[in-house]
Design a protein around this motif. Structure first.
Motif, short mmCIF file in Angstrom:
data_model
loop_
_atom_site.label_atom_id
_atom_site.label_comp_id
_atom_site.label_asym_id
_atom_site.label_seq_id
_atom_site.Cartn_x
_atom_site.Cartn_y
_atom_site.Cartn_z
N ILE A 143 36.06 37.63 50.72
CA ILE A 143 36.66 37.45 49.40
C ILE A 143 35.60 37.07 48.38
O ILE A 143 35.59 37.59 47.25
CB ILE A 143 37.77 36.38 49.45
N ASP A 144 34.67 36.19 48.76
CA ASP A 144 33.60 35.80 47.85
C ASP A 144 32.75 37.01 47.46
O ASP A 144 32.37 37.16 46.29
CB ASP A 144 32.72 34.73 48.49
N LEU A 145 32.42 37.85 48.42
CA LEU A 145 31.61 39.04 48.14
C LEU A 145 32.34 39.99 47.19
O LEU A 145 31.74 40.56 46.28
CB LEU A 145 31.27 39.77 49.45
N ILE A 146 33.64 40.16 47.40
CA ILE A 146 34.42 41.03 46.52
C ILE A 146 34.48 40.46 45.11
O ILE A 146 34.34 41.19 44.12
CB ILE A 146 35.84 41.22 47.09
N LEU A 147 34.63 39.15 45.00
CA LEU A 147 34.67 38.51 43.68
C LEU A 147 33.32 38.57 42.98
O LEU A 147 33.24 38.47 41.76
CB LEU A 147 35.14 37.06 43.81
N GLN A 148 32.26 38.76 43.75
CA GLN A 148 30.92 38.92 43.16
C GLN A 148 30.67 40.34 42.69
O GLN A 148 29.62 40.63 42.11
CB GLN A 148 29.86 38.52 44.20
N VAL A 187 42.33 43.55 51.48
CA VAL A 187 42.41 42.08 51.53
C VAL A 187 43.74 41.60 50.96
O VAL A 187 44.37 40.70 51.52
CB VAL A 187 41.22 41.45 50.77
N ILE A 188 44.18 42.19 49.87
CA ILE A 188 45.47 41.80 49.27
C ILE A 188 46.61 42.09 50.25
O ILE A 188 47.53 41.27 50.42
CB ILE A 188 45.69 42.54 47.94
N ARG A 189 46.57 43.23 50.92
CA ARG A 189 47.59 43.54 51.91
C ARG A 189 47.60 42.51 53.03
O ARG A 189 48.66 42.09 53.50
CB ARG A 189 47.33 44.93 52.51
N PHE A 190 46.41 42.10 53.47
CA PHE A 190 46.31 41.13 54.55
C PHE A 190 46.88 39.78 54.10
O PHE A 190 47.60 39.12 54.85
CB PHE A 190 44.85 40.98 54.97
N LEU A 191 46.56 39.38 52.88
CA LEU A 191 47.09 38.11 52.36
C LEU A 191 48.61 38.18 52.23
O LEU A 191 49.32 37.21 52.52
CB LEU A 191 46.46 37.80 51.01
N LEU A 192 49.10 39.33 51.80
CA LEU A 192 50.54 39.50 51.64
C LEU A 192 51.26 39.41 52.99
O LEU A 192 52.40 38.91 53.06
CB LEU A 192 50.84 40.84 50.97
N GLY A 209 48.23 42.63 28.21
CA GLY A 209 46.98 42.59 28.96
C GLY A 209 47.12 43.30 30.29
O GLY A 209 47.97 44.17 30.48
N ILE A 210 46.29 42.90 31.23
CA ILE A 210 46.27 43.53 32.54
C ILE A 210 45.99 42.48 33.61
O ILE A 210 45.25 41.52 33.38
CB ILE A 210 45.19 44.65 32.58
N VAL A 211 46.64 42.62 34.76
CA VAL A 211 46.39 41.76 35.91
C VAL A 211 45.77 42.63 37.00
O VAL A 211 46.26 43.73 37.27
CB VAL A 211 47.70 41.13 36.44
N THR A 212 44.69 42.14 37.60
CA THR A 212 43.97 42.92 38.60
C THR A 212 43.96 42.22 39.95
O THR A 212 44.21 41.02 40.05
CB THR A 212 42.52 43.15 38.16
N GLU A 236 41.05 35.58 43.02
CA GLU A 236 40.53 34.29 42.55
C GLU A 236 41.55 33.17 42.79
O GLU A 236 41.17 32.06 43.18
CB GLU A 236 40.17 34.38 41.06
N VAL A 237 42.82 33.47 42.55
CA VAL A 237 43.87 32.48 42.77
C VAL A 237 43.96 32.11 44.25
O VAL A 237 44.01 30.92 44.61
CB VAL A 237 45.24 33.02 42.28
#
Length: 404
Positions: free
Chosen positions: A117-122, A170-175, A385-388, A394-395
């Motif tokens: 997750i850190d790498l993706i946020l970078q 990653v989002i699918r896994f978190l979900l 706006g837009i949510v990504t 990050e949340v």
């Protein structure tokens, strides 16, 4: 449960993922087009190594980037390339690779979920992971018949296969483990401050589509989209890289000749209407872009002929009227049989939510439509706006920090 969740590694997210199809850095743009036409994925990975040399170890082959049909379309939309598309297709594939460093990154299977997750946020969009099952000698021989040349895509990198992880993975896994984060996912997206209201890529409905090329390139790099709005900033639709990726390279001619509103209709899931195909041809003639006109005519005719051929072997009950309609819808899109059906084709209608929509609802909405973002609007359809996925991650990353 929280402690066990934190023990997950990227190898857990790789289970069942297919091996990456890849292209050599020495291939051409035309090779990339052909590879994309036969791929069930929107992207092809590009590697810097000799896939057929026995002198290199697997770890000496590196993925240096990725390409999709949007890269090709934007590249061919340039004035010089419109004048001579055939010459442009002979250029090395490196011409369409993004110059932004770190788009792809190799990681070990033991890399933790938090590190991923850190790498993706970078800014690392694709994490390349070795698949932990080496191919046997027999499999290698099957992968590399003697007739294979460097232009053919492969999944084998000197005995090693790889997959990659994306934001969506990653989002699918978190979900799938959303209960671990309760009650946080039920809160509204505006309560987290993740609605981006400043860096919105937007263009007027009546603007030339050619003026949106840079915005389309940016949206591809940011994994977002280009909002199409009216003079009052009311959201009308979008020009999405996720939709363009399902088209073929002939859309470059449409971008060069149509307005943004016309382009939305052109790339819609129903395919371009006949009158828009005629408009593109007429405007290419007016601009004396003979090379682009020849390529466009050839592509649209090939699409129609392909559909006609496949339709003749299906139902005899299909009327000639519906066949003609199918021919027109096919132009500008991949005319494939099996792999095309597996690809999700989206409409140019924007995917939207409201500021008070819950985080989990927006996650589900984005995943259902296979996009990395959702537009945020007011009740009157004014664009907020837009949510990504990046903002959502990050949340979750902040919440995971409290679980350590």
């Amino acid at each position: 449960m929280a402690v066990s969740f934190l023990r997950h590694e990227v190898s857990d997210l790789c289970l069942g993922k297919p091996a990456l199809r890849s292209l050599s850095i020495s291939a051409t743009v035309a090779d990339a087009v052909e590879a994309l036409r036969t791929s069930e994925d929107n992207f092809i990975s590009v590697w810097d190594c000799n896939h057929h040399s026995k002198s290199l170890a697997g770890d000496q082959c590196r993925c240096v980037g990725k390409v999709c049909m949007v890269d090709v379309i934007c590249y061919l939309s340039k004035d010089d390339n419109l004048s001579s598309p055939s010459a442009a297709l002979k250029a090395p594939v490196s011409e369409i690779l993004t110059k932004i460093p770190g788009i792809v990154m190799h990681v070990d299977p033991s890399c933790s979920l938090l590190q991923a997750i850190d790498l993706i946020l970078q800014g690392n969009q694709n994490l390349v992971v070795p698949i932990q099952t080496r191919l046997s000698g027999t499999s290698r021989r099957k992968q590399f018949p003697k007739s294979t040349n460097y232009m053919t895509t492969t999944t084998n990198h000197n005995g090693q296969e790889f997959c990659w992880l994306t934001q969506e993975d990653v989002i699918r896994f978190l979900l799938s483990s959303i209960g671990v984060f309760s009650p946080m996912p039920a809160l509204s997206i505006d309560s987290f401050g993740i609605i981006n209201t400043t860096d919105i890529l937007a263009i007027n409905y009546h603007s030339p589509a050619s003026s949106a090329v840079q915005l389309i390139t940016q949206s591809l790099e940011q994994q977002t989209s280009v909002a199409v709005v009216d003079i009052d900033d009311v959201l009308i639709g979008e020009i999405s890289p996720f939709t363009l990726a399902c088209c073929d390279e002939s859309v470059a001619a449409a971008i060069a000749t149509l307005s943004c509103g016309e382009l939305m209709a052109y790339i819609d899931c129903g395919g371009p209407p006949e009158h828009l195909i005629k408009i593109v041809m007429e405007r290419l003639k007016e601009r004396k872009l003979q090379g682009a006109l020849e390529n466009y005519s050839s592509a649209t005719n090939a699409s129609a002929n392909s559909v006609s051929s496949s339709s003749s072997s299906s139902s005899d009950e299909e009327s000639s009227g519906s066949l003609n309609s199918t021919k027109l819808r096919s132009a500008g899109r991949f005319s494939r049989s099996n792999s095309y059906s597996a690809r999700m084709v989206r409409r140019s209608e924007a995917i939207v939510c409201h500021p008070k929509s819950s985080l989990v609802a927006v996650m589900i909405q984005a995943i259902a439509h296979r996009v990395n973002y959702v537009w945020v609007i007011e009740d009157d359809y004014n664009l907020v706006g837009i949510v990504t996925f990046s903002g959502m991650l990050e949340v979750f990353r902040e919440h995971l920090e409290t679980m350590i």
